[in-house]
Design a protein around this motif. Sequence first.
Motif, PDB file in Angstrom:
ATOM      1  N   MET A  74      -0.198  -4.781  13.359  1.00  0.00           N
ATOM      2  CA  MET A  74       0.745  -3.722  13.722  1.00  0.00           C
ATOM      3  C   MET A  74       1.967  -3.768  12.810  1.00  0.00           C
ATOM      4  N   LEU A  75       2.300  -2.641  12.235  1.00  0.00           N
ATOM      5  CA  LEU A  75       3.500  -2.568  11.411  1.00  0.00           C
ATOM      6  C   LEU A  75       4.746  -2.851  12.245  1.00  0.00           C
ATOM      7  N   SER A  76       4.778  -2.374  13.470  1.00  0.00           N
ATOM      8  CA  SER A  76       5.944  -2.584  14.322  1.00  0.00           C
ATOM      9  C   SER A  76       6.162  -4.070  14.608  1.00  0.00           C
ATOM     10  N   ALA A  77       5.073  -4.811  14.834  1.00  0.00           N
ATOM     11  CA  ALA A  77       5.206  -6.255  15.044  1.00  0.00           C
ATOM     12  C   ALA A  77       5.663  -6.944  13.768  1.00  0.00           C
ATOM     13  N   HIS A  78       5.196  -6.439  12.628  1.00  0.00           N
ATOM     14  CA  HIS A  78       5.609  -7.003  11.342  1.00  0.00           C
ATOM     15  C   HIS A  78       7.103  -6.795  11.123  1.00  0.00           C
ATOM     16  N   MET A  79       7.616  -5.639  11.536  1.00  0.00           N
ATOM     17  CA  MET A  79       9.047  -5.380  11.409  1.00  0.00           C
ATOM     18  C   MET A  79       9.850  -6.304  12.323  1.00  0.00           C
ATOM     19  N   CYS A  80       9.328  -6.583  13.511  1.00  0.00           N
ATOM     20  CA  CYS A  80       9.994  -7.546  14.407  1.00  0.00           C
ATOM     21  C   CYS A  80      10.052  -8.923  13.754  1.00  0.00           C
ATOM     22  N   GLU A  81       8.952  -9.307  13.110  1.00  0.00           N
ATOM     23  CA  GLU A  81       8.887 -10.591  12.413  1.00  0.00           C
ATOM     24  C   GLU A  81       9.936 -10.653  11.310  1.00  0.00           C
ATOM     25  N   HIS A  82      10.019  -9.588  10.514  1.00  0.00           N
ATOM     26  CA  HIS A  82      10.997  -9.554   9.428  1.00  0.00           C
ATOM     27  C   HIS A  82      12.431  -9.569   9.975  1.00  0.00           C
ATOM     28  N   LEU A  83      12.648  -8.870  11.061  1.00  0.00           N
ATOM     29  CA  LEU A  83      13.981  -8.827  11.661  1.00  0.00           C
ATOM     30  C   LEU A  83      14.422 -10.220  12.104  1.00  0.00           C
ATOM     31  N   LEU A  84      13.511 -10.969  12.720  1.00  0.00           N
ATOM     32  CA  LEU A  84      13.837 -12.328  13.144  1.00  0.00           C
ATOM     33  C   LEU A  84      14.158 -13.212  11.937  1.00  0.00           C
ATOM     34  N   LEU A  85      13.356 -13.086  10.876  1.00  0.00           N
ATOM     35  CA  LEU A  85      13.536 -13.925   9.694  1.00  0.00           C
ATOM     36  C   LEU A  85      14.831 -13.608   8.950  1.00  0.00           C
ATOM     37  N   MET A  86      15.243 -12.343   8.965  1.00  0.00           N
ATOM     38  CA  MET A  86      16.362 -11.929   8.130  1.00  0.00           C
ATOM     39  C   MET A  86      17.688 -11.817   8.877  1.00  0.00           C
ATOM     40  N   SER A  87      17.633 -11.528  10.167  1.00  0.00           N
ATOM     41  CA  SER A  87      18.877 -11.218  10.880  1.00  0.00           C
ATOM     42  C   SER A  87      19.169 -12.123  12.071  1.00  0.00           C
ATOM     43  N   ALA A 244       9.857   1.501  12.338  1.00  0.00           N
ATOM     44  CA  ALA A 244      11.078   1.982  11.673  1.00  0.00           C
ATOM     45  C   ALA A 244      12.248   2.050  12.653  1.00  0.00           C
ATOM     46  N   VAL A 245      11.982   2.479  13.877  1.00  0.00           N
ATOM     47  CA  VAL A 245      13.043   2.557  14.885  1.00  0.00           C
ATOM     48  C   VAL A 245      13.560   1.161  15.220  1.00  0.00           C
ATOM     49  N   ILE A 246      12.645   0.197  15.355  1.00  0.00           N
ATOM     50  CA  ILE A 246      13.053  -1.186  15.622  1.00  0.00           C
ATOM     51  C   ILE A 246      13.948  -1.692  14.493  1.00  0.00           C
ATOM     52  N   MET A 247      13.507  -1.454  13.264  1.00  0.00           N
ATOM     53  CA  MET A 247      14.280  -1.903  12.107  1.00  0.00           C
ATOM     54  C   MET A 247      15.611  -1.163  12.016  1.00  0.00           C
ATOM     55  N   LEU A 250      17.840  -2.191  15.762  1.00  0.00           N
ATOM     56  CA  LEU A 250      18.182  -3.612  15.875  1.00  0.00           C
ATOM     57  C   LEU A 250      18.705  -4.164  14.550  1.00  0.00           C
ATOM     58  N   GLY A 251      18.123  -3.699  13.436  1.00  0.00           N
ATOM     59  CA  GLY A 251      18.621  -4.143  12.136  1.00  0.00           C
ATOM     60  C   GLY A 251      20.056  -3.713  11.896  1.00  0.00           C
ATOM     61  N   SER A 252      20.385  -2.491  12.289  1.00  0.00           N
ATOM     62  CA  SER A 252      21.759  -2.014  12.124  1.00  0.00           C
ATOM     63  C   SER A 252      22.731  -2.787  13.007  1.00  0.00           C
ATOM     64  N   LEU A 253      22.309  -3.083  14.233  1.00  0.00           N
ATOM     65  CA  LEU A 253      23.172  -3.863  15.127  1.00  0.00           C
ATOM     66  C   LEU A 253      23.493  -5.230  14.530  1.00  0.00           C
ATOM     67  N   ALA A 254      22.514  -5.823  13.845  1.00  0.00           N
ATOM     68  CA  ALA A 254      22.730  -7.136  13.242  1.00  0.00           C
ATOM     69  C   ALA A 254      23.830  -7.094  12.189  1.00  0.00           C
ATOM     70  N   PHE A 255      24.017  -5.951  11.536  1.00  0.00           N
ATOM     71  CA  PHE A 255      25.092  -5.810  10.554  1.00  0.00           C
ATOM     72  C   PHE A 255      26.383  -5.292  11.185  1.00  0.00           C
ATOM     73  N   LEU A 256      26.262  -4.347  12.106  1.00  0.00           N
ATOM     74  CA  LEU A 256      27.450  -3.662  12.612  1.00  0.00           C
ATOM     75  C   LEU A 256      28.225  -4.486  13.634  1.00  0.00           C
ATOM     76  N   ILE A 257      27.544  -5.279  14.457  1.00  0.00           N
ATOM     77  CA  ILE A 257      28.261  -6.112  15.426  1.00  0.00           C
ATOM     78  C   ILE A 257      29.167  -7.117  14.710  1.00  0.00           C
ATOM     79  N   PRO A 258      28.669  -7.878  13.714  1.00  0.00           N
ATOM     80  CA  PRO A 258      29.603  -8.742  12.978  1.00  0.00           C
ATOM     81  C   PRO A 258      30.721  -7.963  12.289  1.00  0.00           C
ATOM     82  N   ALA A 259      30.413  -6.761  11.789  1.00  0.00           N
ATOM     83  CA  ALA A 259      31.447  -5.959  11.127  1.00  0.00           C
ATOM     84  C   ALA A 259      32.563  -5.604  12.105  1.00  0.00           C
TER      85      ALA A 259
END
Length: 290
Positions: A74-87, A244-247, A250-259
Motif C-alpha cells: 500500500m502506498l499509504s502505508a509506505h507514506m506512514c513509514e516514511h513519515l515516521l522515519l523522517m519526522s 498523499a493526504v497523510i503526507m 501529518l507531514g505539514s504538522l511536523a514542520f508547522l508545530i515546531p515553527a
Amino acid sequence: MSDAAQDIFAEWSLPLSLTLTILVTAILYVRGWFAIRKTRSAQFHSLRLVSFLAGLATLWLAIGSPLDGFADAMLSAHMCEHLLLMSVVPPLLLYGWPVVPLLRGLPAVVRAVIGPFIRSASLRRLEHWLVTPLVAWLAMNITFLGWHVPAAYDFALEHENWHDFEHICFLGTSILFWWCILRPWPSARRSKSWGILIYLISADIVNTLLSAFLSFCGRPIYPYYSGRPNPLHLTSIDDQILGAVIMWVLGSLAFLIPAVLIAYELIEPKRHTTNSVISSHNSSLFGRRV
C-alpha cells in the motif's frame, strides 16, 4: 481482515539484525545516560531517556514491524513509514542528546580506539559542514523528492537492499535536518532566529507540493502497486490519494508545530521587554505626579 492483510502478517518474521542493533543501541545509551547523569543530572533528565528509547521503538515500528510489509502493498502505508522515519524518529532521538551517552556507553577499550578518529580536525570540519542549515535542508529535501520519482520509488520496492538504502537515506538526512533545529549537546548552542522559520516553512512547501501533485494528478504514479491486492481493498488511485493526504496533513504538522513554538519563543522575550519598558515608563509618570 482481508486475505492480503493475513498474508502480510503470515509472511512477517522478526528482523533479527535490525532488532539486535536497536537493542544494543538502547543498552549503550542507557549505560551512558546513567554514567553521565551522575554529574549532569539537570541536563540528562528522565525525559531525554524516554525520548531516545521512544525514537528507537518508533524506528523498529517503521521498518521492523509488519508495517514494512504493508508498505510493500500500500502506498499509504509506505507514506506512514516514511513519515515516521523522517519526522518522528529524528526529533525523538536528538532530544535525547545521544552523542555523549552513546560514547560513554561503549566499553573503554572501544572508546580508546575510536577516540583519535572522533577528535580529528577533518572529521569535525565535515560534521560542522553537514549540519549547516543550507546543506542539511538540501540533503533532506533532495533525498525526499529524489526517492519519490516513480522510477526510483518502484526500483527500491523491487530490490530489498535498495529499499533498505532508501530508508537509511531518509533517516540520515532527516537527522541532519532536525539537528539544525534541536542542536543536541555538545553541539554549540545558537540563538534561534527568524531564519529557522523559513527553514521549516520552506521544507513544508516542498512536502505540500509533492502531496498536492499525488492528490490531484488523477492517475496512479507508481506502477509497482498496480495489480497488487490491496489489504484495504482500495483502488490504486484511492490508495495514492490517501497516502498523499497523510503526507500532506501529518507531514505539514511536523514542520508547522515546531515553527509555531519557535515563533512564540522569539516573540515572548520581546513582549516581556515591551511590558517592562511600559511599566517603567508608567512608574516614572506616577512618580512625577506624586
